[in-house]
Design a protein around this motif. Structure first.
Motif, PDB file in Angstrom:
ATOM      1  N   ASN A   1      46.493 -26.809 -27.670  1.00 45.64           N
ATOM      2  CA  ASN A   1      47.099 -25.533 -27.997  1.00 45.64           C
ATOM      3  C   ASN A   1      46.128 -24.434 -27.579  1.00 45.64           C
ATOM      4  O   ASN A   1      45.116 -24.199 -28.227  1.00 45.64           O
ATOM      5  CB  ASN A   1      47.379 -25.461 -29.495  1.00 45.64           C
ATOM      6  N   THR A   2      46.442 -23.789 -26.448  1.00 45.85           N
ATOM      7  CA  THR A   2      45.501 -22.817 -25.905  1.00 45.85           C
ATOM      8  C   THR A   2      45.763 -21.405 -26.405  1.00 45.85           C
ATOM      9  O   THR A   2      45.118 -20.465 -25.976  1.00 45.85           O
ATOM     10  CB  THR A   2      45.561 -22.811 -24.365  1.00 45.85           C
ATOM     11  N   ALA A   3      46.742 -21.267 -27.306  1.00 49.08           N
ATOM     12  CA  ALA A   3      47.053 -19.923 -27.802  1.00 49.08           C
ATOM     13  C   ALA A   3      45.874 -19.380 -28.603  1.00 49.08           C
ATOM     14  O   ALA A   3      45.183 -20.118 -29.298  1.00 49.08           O
ATOM     15  CB  ALA A   3      48.296 -19.974 -28.673  1.00 49.08           C
ATOM     16  N   LEU A   4      45.669 -18.095 -28.482  1.00 52.81           N
ATOM     17  CA  LEU A   4      44.666 -17.427 -29.293  1.00 52.81           C
ATOM     18  C   LEU A   4      45.362 -16.961 -30.570  1.00 52.81           C
ATOM     19  O   LEU A   4      46.483 -16.462 -30.496  1.00 52.81           O
ATOM     20  CB  LEU A   4      44.141 -16.225 -28.494  1.00 52.81           C
ATOM     21  N   PRO A   5      44.749 -17.117 -31.732  1.00 52.85           N
ATOM     22  CA  PRO A   5      45.401 -16.580 -32.930  1.00 52.85           C
ATOM     23  C   PRO A   5      45.636 -15.082 -32.748  1.00 52.85           C
ATOM     24  O   PRO A   5      44.918 -14.438 -31.989  1.00 52.85           O
ATOM     25  CB  PRO A   5      44.380 -16.821 -34.042  1.00 52.85           C
ATOM     26  N   GLN A   6      46.612 -14.574 -33.467  1.00 58.81           N
ATOM     27  CA  GLN A   6      46.911 -13.144 -33.347  1.00 58.81           C
ATOM     28  C   GLN A   6      45.684 -12.325 -33.675  1.00 58.81           C
ATOM     29  O   GLN A   6      45.058 -12.523 -34.719  1.00 58.81           O
ATOM     30  CB  GLN A   6      48.011 -12.791 -34.327  1.00 58.81           C
ATOM     31  N   MET A   7      45.312 -11.428 -32.761  1.00 61.70           N
ATOM     32  CA  MET A   7      44.216 -10.520 -33.058  1.00 61.70           C
ATOM     33  C   MET A   7      44.388  -9.245 -32.260  1.00 61.70           C
ATOM     34  O   MET A   7      45.226  -9.172 -31.364  1.00 61.70           O
ATOM     35  CB  MET A   7      42.860 -11.183 -32.802  1.00 61.70           C
ATOM     36  N   LYS A   8      43.576  -8.256 -32.597  1.00 62.36           N
ATOM     37  CA  LYS A   8      43.656  -6.978 -31.884  1.00 62.36           C
ATOM     38  C   LYS A   8      43.137  -7.163 -30.462  1.00 62.36           C
ATOM     39  O   LYS A   8      42.308  -8.053 -30.221  1.00 62.36           O
ATOM     40  CB  LYS A   8      42.812  -5.932 -32.604  1.00 62.36           C
ATOM     41  N   PRO A   9      43.576  -6.309 -29.535  1.00 61.79           N
ATOM     42  CA  PRO A   9      43.005  -6.392 -28.197  1.00 61.79           C
ATOM     43  C   PRO A   9      41.499  -6.122 -28.289  1.00 61.79           C
ATOM     44  O   PRO A   9      41.035  -5.520 -29.246  1.00 61.79           O
ATOM     45  CB  PRO A   9      43.699  -5.251 -27.434  1.00 61.79           C
ATOM     46  N   GLY A  10      40.761  -6.590 -27.310  1.00 61.33           N
ATOM     47  CA  GLY A  10      39.326  -6.287 -27.295  1.00 61.33           C
ATOM     48  C   GLY A  10      38.487  -7.481 -27.682  1.00 61.33           C
ATOM     49  O   GLY A  10      38.947  -8.622 -27.648  1.00 61.33           O
ATOM     50  N   HIS A  11      37.285  -7.185 -28.093  1.00 57.53           N
ATOM     51  CA  HIS A  11      36.273  -8.223 -28.254  1.00 57.53           C
ATOM     52  C   HIS A  11      36.377  -8.879 -29.637  1.00 57.53           C
ATOM     53  O   HIS A  11      37.005  -8.336 -30.539  1.00 57.53           O
ATOM     54  CB  HIS A  11      34.900  -7.613 -28.016  1.00 57.53           C
ATOM     55  N   ALA A  12      35.756 -10.033 -29.767  1.00 54.60           N
ATOM     56  CA  ALA A  12      35.857 -10.781 -31.033  1.00 54.60           C
ATOM     57  C   ALA A  12      34.549 -11.507 -31.309  1.00 54.60           C
ATOM     58  O   ALA A  12      33.794 -11.823 -30.385  1.00 54.60           O
ATOM     59  CB  ALA A  12      37.008 -11.788 -30.947  1.00 54.60           C
ATOM     60  N   ALA A  13      34.309 -11.759 -32.585  1.00 57.05           N
ATOM     61  CA  ALA A  13      33.141 -12.548 -32.975  1.00 57.05           C
ATOM     62  C   ALA A  13      33.601 -13.785 -33.731  1.00 57.05           C
ATOM     63  O   ALA A  13      34.571 -13.730 -34.493  1.00 57.05           O
ATOM     64  CB  ALA A  13      32.211 -11.714 -33.851  1.00 57.05           C
ATOM     65  N   VAL A  14      32.900 -14.894 -33.491  1.00 60.77           N
ATOM     66  CA  VAL A  14      33.131 -16.137 -34.228  1.00 60.77           C
ATOM     67  C   VAL A  14      31.903 -16.353 -35.115  1.00 60.77           C
ATOM     68  O   VAL A  14      30.783 -16.465 -34.623  1.00 60.77           O
ATOM     69  CB  VAL A  14      33.327 -17.315 -33.243  1.00 60.77           C
ATOM     70  N   VAL A  15      32.138 -16.372 -36.435  1.00 56.06           N
ATOM     71  CA  VAL A  15      31.025 -16.317 -37.379  1.00 56.06           C
ATOM     72  C   VAL A  15      31.228 -17.346 -38.482  1.00 56.06           C
ATOM     73  O   VAL A  15      32.324 -17.443 -39.049  1.00 56.06           O
ATOM     74  CB  VAL A  15      30.969 -14.897 -38.014  1.00 56.06           C
ATOM     75  N   GLY A  16      30.206 -18.079 -38.828  1.00 56.40           N
ATOM     76  CA  GLY A  16      30.267 -19.029 -39.933  1.00 56.40           C
ATOM     77  C   GLY A  16      30.248 -18.293 -41.260  1.00 56.40           C
ATOM     78  O   GLY A  16      29.484 -17.354 -41.446  1.00 56.40           O
ATOM     79  N   LEU A  17      31.107 -18.718 -42.190  1.00 54.97           N
ATOM     80  CA  LEU A  17      31.162 -18.042 -43.489  1.00 54.97           C
ATOM     81  C   LEU A  17      30.571 -18.875 -44.612  1.00 54.97           C
ATOM     82  O   LEU A  17      30.688 -18.504 -45.783  1.00 54.97           O
ATOM     83  CB  LEU A  17      32.614 -17.653 -43.818  1.00 54.97           C
TER      84      LEU A  17
END
Ligand code: GDP
Ligand code: IMO
Ligand code: MG
Length: 459
Positions: free
Chosen positions: A14-30
């Motif tokens: 599944n290559t879809a990107l989850p819904q998000m705003k246009p532009g850059h993104a960060a992947v962060v451990g919580l």
């Protein structure tokens, strides 16, 4: 030769990107790390042009599994499986040259292309062998018994020299930056100043800790460093300027966090943390890209809680459920092989870290590990000194006393590792995810049901 991708497109993924705003993104451990950031970065990379690591060093271990292949990444960003994308180590990273070269060699042997698609910031700091020695001696010295304390717990670091390297960054006079590897004459002078100071410090630490210590020699260090610097030179660049050029050209950047928000030096469970800002707050100092550029923060969360190293963990389980999670989830460190401490999902901590990192969506990982448990528990409050609180405490003393208030939710008996759509998840699994997003107040945008790329549900 055009770059090749080691892994051809897989129609099952599944290559879809989850819904998000246009532009850059960060992947962060919580949580406390190892949430599955590597898997998510690898999955998202096809939608971005650049992947940029902003913090940490070889303390991180990010695994990416594709088919029967497993890639263990410590310093190289997890976008590297996509040869056509640019992968960057930002200025906030501490770079162990030997580890980077080892990783480049190992990944090439596994079939990956690493050339001008991998750049290291000239402003990043260099981890040298004396940093690792200092890391280990500092831990040994700290736990030496004294008249008041016969036994104390160390930080439980990975021993990768992370703390001492960041400490030298703050001290400045004893620091070496990646740019310094480009001028060996100047570096020789610099090391002749630094190494005697390090030897004096380490000899005193070793003496106090009752450990052996062999002083470092500048000539030996330079001889060791020369071939490594030669191999890294083509990758050294002004990555801050490059990121801005790419951003101005309309390209999309994915920021990869190492370690995790509960290990953040300012907002984590201090002093049982690492030495960088691993929350999303570190993106900006660690790459030179300002806050307004990054409207999307995907918080990576295990469906339960784990921790490696010292420090309090209110929901830790010392029973057969904890053992089962460790076994089924293969909860042994990618970097040190240490067994991870396992427990129920701590929603008090998660609500806190989602806020600190400004998470705009949650990816709940390793959901498959909980399948077959009759009931699931989540911590929704702490009791500290007889008082119930939903606030995450600032001190290890208070967190150490926190008794978790556990809410019980129905478990799901069925395996979920073959589910590929939200509606293919068992009702109680969806209920569990729904409870998490309701409590934290951030939508669950993705669920992961196995280590492989295809074992992913995008909502
Ligand atoms: P990171 O440090 O956040 O990148 O995470 P690690 O790679 O250290 O640890 C996560 C581990 O879980 C790795 O071995 C992954 O291959 C594995 N993993 C990731 N997602 C899933 C999942 O949904 N289910 C299972 N069973 N394993 C997963
Ligand atoms: P990833 O990126 C889990 C923990 C160490 C130790 C503390 C300090 O794979 O999620 P350090 O060597 O950084 O000084 O150790 O932080 N730690 C991690 N735990 N995953 C990580 O990274 C970690 N990076 C550091 O176990 O408790
Ligand atoms: Mg890891």
């Amino acid at each position: 030769m055009p770059p090749t991708t080691a892994t051809p497109p897989d129609p099952n993924v599944n290559t879809a990107l989850p819904q998000m705003k246009p532009g850059h993104a960060a992947v962060v451990g919580l949580q406390w790390g190892d949430e599955g950031k590597g898997k998510v970065v690898d999955l998202f990379t096809r939608h971005f042009d650049v992947v940029a690591r902003y913090n940490g060093g070889a303390n991180a271990g990010h695994s990416v599994e594709v088919g029967d292949k497993r890639y263990a990444l410590h310093l190289i960003p997890s976008g590297i499986l996509h040869a056509e994308k640019l992968n960057v180590l930002g200025n906030g990273v501490v770079v162990d040259p030997e580890q980077v070269v080892k990783e480049i060699t190992g990944l090439r042997e596994q079939g990956l292309t690493i050339g001008d698609n991998f750049l290291i910031s000239e402003r990043a700091h260099v981890v040298l062998p004396y940093h690792k020695a200092q890391d280990q001696l500092q831990e040994a010295a700290y736990v030496v018994p004294n008249a008041l304390d016969q036994s104390v717990e160390g930080i439980g670091t990975t021993g990768r020299g992370i703390g001492p390297c960041y400490a030298d960054k703050a001290l400045r006079s004893t620091a070496v930056r990646v740019a310094d590897l480009l001028d060996f004459d100047a570096l020789q002078h610099q090391l002749h100043r630094i190494v005697p100071i390090k030897n004096a410090t380490l000899a005193a630490l070793a003496h106090y800790a009752g450990e052996e210590f062999t002083p470092f020699e500048v000539d030996a260090l330079l001889a060791w460093l020369t071939p490594l610097a030669d191999q890294l030179t083509p990758h050294i660049a002004d990555t801050g300027a490059l990121l801005h050029e790419r951003i101005d050209a309309g390209q999309r950047v994915l920021f990869e966090g190492a370690n995790a928000t509960l290990l953040d030096i300012d907002h984590g469970t201090y002093p049982y943390v690492t030495s960088s800002n691993c929350s999303s707050l570190g993106v900006h100092p660690g790459t030179g890209v300002a806050g307004h550029h990054v409207p999307n923060v995907i918080g990576i969360v295990k469906a339960y809680q784990t921790r490696v190293g010292g420090g309090p963990m209110p929901t830790e389980l010392h029973d057969e459920v904890g053992d089962r999670i460790r076994e089924v989830g293969r909860e042994f460190g990618t970097t040190t092989g240490r067994p991870r401490r396992c427990g129920w999902l701590d929603l008090v901590a998660l609500k806190y870290t989602a806020r600190i990192s400004g998470a705009t969506g949650l990816a709940i990982m390793l959901l498959d590990v909980l399948a077959g448990l009759y009931e699931l528990k989540v911590c929704t409050a702490y009791e500290i000194d007889g008082k119930t609180t939903e606030r995450f405490p600032a001190t290890p003393g208070a967190l150490g006393k926190a008794k978790p208030k556990l809410e019980t939710l129905p478990g799901f008996a069925e395996p979920v590792d073959t589910a590929r759509r939200w509606d293919e998840l068992p009702e109680h699994a969806r209920g569990y995810l729904g409870f998490i997003e309701g409590f934290v107040g951030v939508p669950v945008v993705m669920a992961s049901v196995g280590p492989r790329r295809d074992q992913t549900i995008v909502r």
